[in-house]
Design an enzyme around this catalytic site. Structure first.
Site, mmCIF file in Angstrom:
data_model
loop_
_atom_site.group_PDB
_atom_site.id
_atom_site.type_symbol
_atom_site.label_atom_id
_atom_site.label_comp_id
_atom_site.label_asym_id
_atom_site.label_seq_id
_atom_site.Cartn_x
_atom_site.Cartn_y
_atom_site.Cartn_z
ATOM 1 N N GLY A 1 79.931 2.409 13.218
ATOM 2 C CA GLY A 1 80.094 3.333 12.406
ATOM 3 C C GLY A 1 80.598 5.175 13.107
ATOM 4 C CB SER B 1 84.803 6.914 12.546
ATOM 5 O OG SER B 1 85.751 6.423 13.786
ATOM 6 C CG ASN C 1 86.170 -4.979 7.436
ATOM 7 O OD1 ASN C 1 85.063 -5.003 7.084
ATOM 8 N ND2 ASN C 1 86.826 -5.209 6.200
ATOM 9 C CB SER D 1 68.216 3.678 3.974
ATOM 10 O OG SER D 1 67.364 4.979 2.533
ATOM 11 C CE1 TYR E 1 72.401 2.565 2.013
ATOM 12 C CE2 TYR E 1 70.594 2.885 0.500
ATOM 13 C CZ TYR E 1 71.997 3.164 1.685
ATOM 14 O OH TYR E 1 71.294 3.606 2.966
ATOM 15 C CB ALA E 2 66.196 -0.908 -2.092
ATOM 16 C CB ALA E 3 67.697 -6.229 -1.326
ATOM 17 C CE LYS F 1 71.621 1.245 4.834
ATOM 18 N NZ LYS F 1 72.037 1.383 6.084
#
Length: 233
Positions: A13, A15, A54, A129, A141-143, A145
């Site tokens: 990540g 860039s 990717n 996060s 998302y939480a899962a 992280k």
């Protein structure tokens, strides 16, 4: 600097946003940095090399790792945020976030961390996060992280005696392009009690410290940069 003194870090990540800030901070501190990102590189520096890849594509990632060589540090900052509440959750979004946040770093660590352990030194930092503790509309998302914290603690337990440290840095809302992503247009970030968003450079400074010799005794931790958001009301 002698060849044996060169420190090489692999940063995903690199860039944009947090990853870009981390890559620049490490370069400023004398690291050689290998950046991996789906987007073109934005850093021009003699000690920086990058590959557009990717990370959700297994074979493409494996090819890059085979050519990367030995590294002394791994920082996984690549990420994406998709939001949704129960009743509107997307399997495609879930797969994307799991593949990028969890599967990708698992494949990378599986290749590079054993070599660190064999050498008797190494550093791994995963960018997590505060949302990992749970937030309405952020369950998928939480899962992913939260999974990073479990990975870090498990890998730290495996490698502590080998001189390798593994930690998570978990920021609150950070001022990056992710905040302008149309996919989250209806869910604006919540400012922490500090009264402003976290800056990528603040996260990068902590990551750089965790990669330093002074942080050799810190491992298996989830360190929050939250601007007071984790304090009890």
């Amino acid at each position: 600097m002698a060849a044996e003194d060169v420190k090489r870090a692999l940063v995903t990540g690199s860039s944009s946003g947090i990853g870009l800030a981390i890559a620049q901070a490490l370069l400023d501190r004398g690291w050689d940095v290998i950046g991996l990102d789906i987007a073109p590189a934005r850093i021009v520096h003699p000690a920086f090399s990058s590959t557009e890849v990717n990370l959700c594509q297994v074979e493409a990632t494996e090819r890059v790792l085979r050519s990367a060589g030995t590294v002394q540090a791994l920082v996984h900052a690549a990420g994406v945020l998709r939001v949704g509440r129960l009743g509107e959750l997307s399997n495609e979004d879930s797969q994307l976030m799991w593949q990028l946040h969890v599967d990708a770093v698992t494949r990378i660590a599986n290749r590079v961390v054993p070599a660190m352990a064999q050498a008797g030194a190494g550093r791994v930092v995963l960018v997590g996060s505060r949302v990992a503790r749970g937030m309405a509309g952020r369950s998928q998302y939480a899962a992913t992280k939260a999974a990073l914290v479990a990975l870090a603690r498990s890998w730290a337990a495996e490698t502590a005696a080998s001189g390798v440290t593994v930690n998570v840095v978990s920021p609150a809302a950070t001022e990056t392009a992710m905040l302008a992503d149309p996919a989250r247009a209806n869910t604006p970030p919540k400012l922490p009690p500090l009264g402003r968003l976290i800056q990528p450079g603040e996260i990068a400074a902590l990551v750089a410290f965790l990669l330093s010799p002074d942080a050799a005794a810190i491992t298996g931790q989830d360190i929050q940069i939250c601007g007071g958001a984790s304090l009890a009301a």
